[in-house]
Write a protein that holds these residues in place. Structure first.
Motif, PDB file in Angstrom:
ATOM      1  N   GLU A 123       0.804  -1.222   0.000  1.00  0.00           N
ATOM      2  CA  GLU A 123       0.000   0.000   0.000  1.00  0.00           C
ATOM      3  C   GLU A 123       0.840   1.276   0.000  1.00  0.00           C
ATOM      4  OE1 GLU A 123      -3.194   0.039   2.835  1.00  0.00           O
ATOM      5  OE2 GLU A 123      -3.656  -2.076   2.517  1.00  0.00           O
ATOM      6  N   TYR A 124       2.013   1.214   0.626  1.00  0.00           N
ATOM      7  CA  TYR A 124       2.820   2.421   0.779  1.00  0.00           C
ATOM      8  C   TYR A 124       4.246   2.153   0.329  1.00  0.00           C
ATOM      9  CZ  TYR A 124      -1.206   3.150   3.773  1.00  0.00           C
ATOM     10  OH  TYR A 124      -2.480   3.233   4.239  1.00  0.00           O
ATOM     11  N   GLY A 125       4.621   2.782  -0.795  1.00  0.00           N
ATOM     12  CA  GLY A 125       5.967   2.588  -1.312  1.00  0.00           C
ATOM     13  C   GLY A 125       6.966   3.537  -0.668  1.00  0.00           C
ATOM     14  N   PHE A 126       8.231   3.373  -1.036  1.00  0.00           N
ATOM     15  CA  PHE A 126       9.254   4.266  -0.496  1.00  0.00           C
ATOM     16  C   PHE A 126       9.061   5.682  -1.031  1.00  0.00           C
ATOM     17  CE2 PHE A 126      13.347   6.464  -0.949  1.00  0.00           C
ATOM     18  CZ  PHE A 126      13.746   6.502   0.379  1.00  0.00           C
ATOM     19  N   TYR A 127       8.733   5.814  -2.312  1.00  0.00           N
ATOM     20  CA  TYR A 127       8.669   7.156  -2.920  1.00  0.00           C
ATOM     21  C   TYR A 127       7.429   7.913  -2.478  1.00  0.00           C
ATOM     22  CZ  TYR A 127      12.885   6.180  -5.376  1.00  0.00           C
ATOM     23  OH  TYR A 127      14.198   5.909  -5.637  1.00  0.00           O
ATOM     24  N   SER A 128       6.253   7.276  -2.607  1.00  0.00           N
ATOM     25  CA  SER A 128       5.006   7.910  -2.173  1.00  0.00           C
ATOM     26  C   SER A 128       4.814   9.315  -2.717  1.00  0.00           C
ATOM     27  CB  SER A 128       4.922   7.906  -0.648  1.00  0.00           C
ATOM     28  OG  SER A 128       4.709   6.587  -0.219  1.00  0.00           O
ATOM     29  N   ASN A 129       5.127   9.473  -4.001  1.00  0.00           N
ATOM     30  CA  ASN A 129       4.862  10.745  -4.655  1.00  0.00           C
ATOM     31  C   ASN A 129       3.370  10.859  -4.922  1.00  0.00           C
ATOM     32  OD1 ASN A 129       7.595  11.601  -4.876  1.00  0.00           O
ATOM     33  ND2 ASN A 129       7.868  10.134  -6.558  1.00  0.00           N
ATOM     34  N   VAL A 130       2.819  12.044  -4.706  1.00  0.00           N
ATOM     35  CA  VAL A 130       1.396  12.249  -4.985  1.00  0.00           C
ATOM     36  C   VAL A 130       1.174  12.018  -6.481  1.00  0.00           C
ATOM     37  CG1 VAL A 130      -0.488  13.932  -5.037  1.00  0.00           C
ATOM     38  CG2 VAL A 130       1.083  13.868  -3.075  1.00  0.00           C
ATOM     39  N   ASN A 131       0.293  11.071  -6.795  1.00  0.00           N
ATOM     40  CA  ASN A 131       0.083  10.693  -8.195  1.00  0.00           C
ATOM     41  C   ASN A 131      -1.358  10.234  -8.402  1.00  0.00           C
ATOM     42  OD1 ASN A 131       0.118   9.621 -10.757  1.00  0.00           O
ATOM     43  ND2 ASN A 131       2.118   8.629 -10.506  1.00  0.00           N
ATOM     44  N   PRO A 132      -2.161  11.101  -9.080  1.00  0.00           N
ATOM     45  CA  PRO A 132      -3.574  10.741  -9.282  1.00  0.00           C
ATOM     46  C   PRO A 132      -3.746   9.489 -10.140  1.00  0.00           C
ATOM     47  CG  PRO A 132      -2.995  12.733 -10.532  1.00  0.00           C
ATOM     48  CD  PRO A 132      -1.826  12.418  -9.650  1.00  0.00           C
ATOM     49  N   GLU A 133      -2.707   9.097 -10.880  1.00  0.00           N
ATOM     50  CA  GLU A 133      -2.790   7.934 -11.779  1.00  0.00           C
ATOM     51  C   GLU A 133      -2.502   6.611 -11.070  1.00  0.00           C
ATOM     52  OE1 GLU A 133      -4.074   8.547 -14.575  1.00  0.00           O
ATOM     53  OE2 GLU A 133      -3.888  10.713 -14.248  1.00  0.00           O
ATOM     54  N   VAL A 134      -1.956   6.675  -9.880  1.00  0.00           N
ATOM     55  CA  VAL A 134      -1.656   5.436  -9.154  1.00  0.00           C
ATOM     56  C   VAL A 134      -2.561   5.372  -7.930  1.00  0.00           C
ATOM     57  CG1 VAL A 134       0.113   4.084  -7.940  1.00  0.00           C
ATOM     58  CG2 VAL A 134       0.756   5.443  -9.949  1.00  0.00           C
ATOM     59  N   ASP A 135      -3.570   4.514  -8.004  1.00  0.00           N
ATOM     60  CA  ASP A 135      -4.503   4.397  -6.894  1.00  0.00           C
ATOM     61  C   ASP A 135      -3.876   3.676  -5.719  1.00  0.00           C
ATOM     62  OD1 ASP A 135      -6.497   5.697  -8.269  1.00  0.00           O
ATOM     63  OD2 ASP A 135      -7.421   3.832  -9.004  1.00  0.00           O
ATOM     64  N   HIS A 136      -4.342   4.017  -4.523  1.00  0.00           N
ATOM     65  CA  HIS A 136      -4.061   3.205  -3.350  1.00  0.00           C
ATOM     66  C   HIS A 136      -4.848   1.914  -3.575  1.00  0.00           C
ATOM     67  CE1 HIS A 136      -4.497   1.887   0.837  1.00  0.00           C
ATOM     68  NE2 HIS A 136      -3.441   2.619   1.097  1.00  0.00           N
ATOM     69  N   PRO A 137      -4.341   0.748  -3.149  1.00  0.00           N
ATOM     70  CA  PRO A 137      -5.077  -0.495  -3.423  1.00  0.00           C
ATOM     71  C   PRO A 137      -6.521  -0.477  -2.923  1.00  0.00           C
ATOM     72  CG  PRO A 137      -2.930  -0.989  -2.460  1.00  0.00           C
ATOM     73  CD  PRO A 137      -3.072   0.509  -2.468  1.00  0.00           C
ATOM     74  N   ARG A 138      -6.828   0.359  -1.921  1.00  0.00           N
ATOM     75  CA  ARG A 138      -8.186   0.356  -1.371  1.00  0.00           C
ATOM     76  C   ARG A 138      -9.020   1.576  -1.741  1.00  0.00           C
ATOM     77  NH1 ARG A 138      -7.659   0.141   4.372  1.00  0.00           N
ATOM     78  NH2 ARG A 138      -5.384   0.342   4.321  1.00  0.00           N
ATOM     79  N   TRP A 139      -8.433   2.562  -2.424  1.00  0.00           N
ATOM     80  CA  TRP A 139      -9.221   3.734  -2.845  1.00  0.00           C
ATOM     81  C   TRP A 139      -8.487   4.510  -3.934  1.00  0.00           C
ATOM     82  CZ3 TRP A 139      -7.383   3.439   2.336  1.00  0.00           C
ATOM     83  CH2 TRP A 139      -6.293   4.260   2.633  1.00  0.00           C
ATOM     84  N   SER A 140      -9.254   5.370  -4.602  1.00  0.00           N
ATOM     85  CA  SER A 140      -8.709   6.178  -5.698  1.00  0.00           C
ATOM     86  C   SER A 140      -7.897   7.356  -5.147  1.00  0.00           C
ATOM     87  CB  SER A 140      -9.856   6.715  -6.541  1.00  0.00           C
ATOM     88  OG  SER A 140      -9.402   7.752  -7.389  1.00  0.00           O
ATOM     89  N   GLN A 141      -6.907   7.776  -5.893  1.00  0.00           N
ATOM     90  CA  GLN A 141      -6.146   8.979  -5.520  1.00  0.00           C
ATOM     91  C   GLN A 141      -6.424  10.123  -6.488  1.00  0.00           C
ATOM     92  OE1 GLN A 141      -4.965   9.343  -2.766  1.00  0.00           O
ATOM     93  NE2 GLN A 141      -3.753   7.614  -2.024  1.00  0.00           N
TER      94      GLN A 141
END
Ligand SMILES: Nc1nc2c(c(=O)[nH]1)N[C@H]1C(S)=C(S)[C@@H](COP(=O)(O)O)O[C@H]1N2
Ligand SMILES: [Mo]
Length: 321
Positions: free
Chosen positions: A266-284
């Protein structure tokens, strides 16, 4: 409002405050200064007992003011009352309620690892000689809410340079306070493998947008927001912005980070805000500004793509999320 005449040649994200056209920003700030003075004063009462904090308050009131957002600021009451700070509890109101459990005076930070000047410094040593700036940065939480916050402090780079990292320093890691013999209220439960840990690649850490905050809304930073000093990395999800730092370490290898340890898928090292990469449980794709009704679209790299996209050139952001 006092303007600093010494602002020249600023990057895009640092528009001199007197060039901001959105009147709401000014109205909002004036409103803060008048209507919220009582609330603000009450919140700082325990801290003002200390003479050291008085010095810091003076320095913060003289900070160079720049803004990076043409948007309405989030109310101080929300910024200091709706928090994520698991050391002080997992509910959004817990950090404010338990704020006094965090003792920030005296405070020291140890610097270790791949650098020529390691050592232990007091908070006062650490901020001595730093030019205080106020920057308005958006904090975008991975839970899809956001706030527009006026932080005061200085670039992380100007702090890290003092320790003279060597060419072996590829990453820098940070830790939050954890005293096993005197755990903070939230540290009596193992929701996280304490201490809270975070890390950045060296080029991310040295980027001029990466900021050390010691103040908020022109005053010393409230405990619940990470006193006496915390990181603010505006293009990354909020959890990268580690609070109440006691350790900085320069490393050759990518450091372990708390949320990645807890849920790596769910949480990578980079964790850059990215609307194209959803969190596995919700949209970003969208976010809700705290205090506003309607959701707005999330911007790539939280709106800082022109400054930081080059750091990730050639990297697959679906893989390095
Ligand atoms: N030490 C520590 N730092 C932390 C956290 C935490 O629980 N502990 N929460 C993170 C998360 S998830 C967010 S969104 C931001 C919230 O900052 P704020 O409460 O000042 O808005 O702090 C980050 N830094
Ligand atoms: Mo968060």
């Amino acid at each position: 409002m006092a303007r600093n005449p010494h602002i020249i040649q600023l990057p895009r994200w640092a528009i001199p405050e007197n060039q901001v056209t959105d009147e709401r920003l000014f109205l909002n700030r004036r409103k803060f200064l008048t209507q919220s003075t009582l609330v603000a004063t009450a919140a700082y009462l325990p801290m003002l007992a200390s003479a050291k904090v008085g010095d810091l308050a003076d320095r913060l009131s003289g900070a160079t003011k720049t803004v990076s957002h043409n948007e309405k600021l989030t109310r101080f009451e929300d910024v200091s009352g709706y928090n994520n700070f698991y050391e002080l509890g997992t509910d959004k109101g817990d950090p404010a309620a338990n704020a006094e459990a965090l003792r920030t005076d005296p405070w020291s930070i140890s610097v270790e690892g791949e650098c020529q000047n390691p050592g232990k410094l007091t908070f006062e040593d650490l901020i001595a000689g730093q030019t205080m700036e106020e920057r308005i940065y958006k904090l975008r939480c991975v839970e899809a809410w956001s706030m527009i916050i006026p932080w005061s402090g200085f670039p992380l780079a100007s702090l890290l340079k003092k320790f003279q990292p060597t060419s072996d320093a590829k990453y820098v890691s940070f830790e939050t306070l954890y005293d096993k013999s005197r755990p903070l209220p939230g540290q009596r439960r193992n929701v996280i493998d304490w201490p809270y840990r975070e890390g950045l690649r060296m080029d991310e850490a040295m980027h001029p947008l990466t900021f050390v905050a010691v103040g908020l809304y022109g005053k010393p930073i409230p405990n619940q927001n990470g006193a006496p000093l915390r990181l603010v990395v505006p293009w990354k999800y909020g959890f990268k912005s580690i609070k109440s730092i006691v350790k900085i370490k320069f490393t050759r290898d990518q450091p372990q980070t708390s949320w990645n340890m807890l849920a790596p898928q769910e949480y990578g090292f980079y964790s850059n805000v990215n609307p194209e990469v959803d969190h596995p449980r919700w949209s970003q794709k969208r976010e809700r500004r705290i205090g506003e009704l309607f959701r707005v679209r999330t911007e790539m790299l939280n709106g800082y793509a022109p400054e930081v996209a080059e750091l990730y050139k050639g990297m697959d952001l679906q893989k390095y999320f």
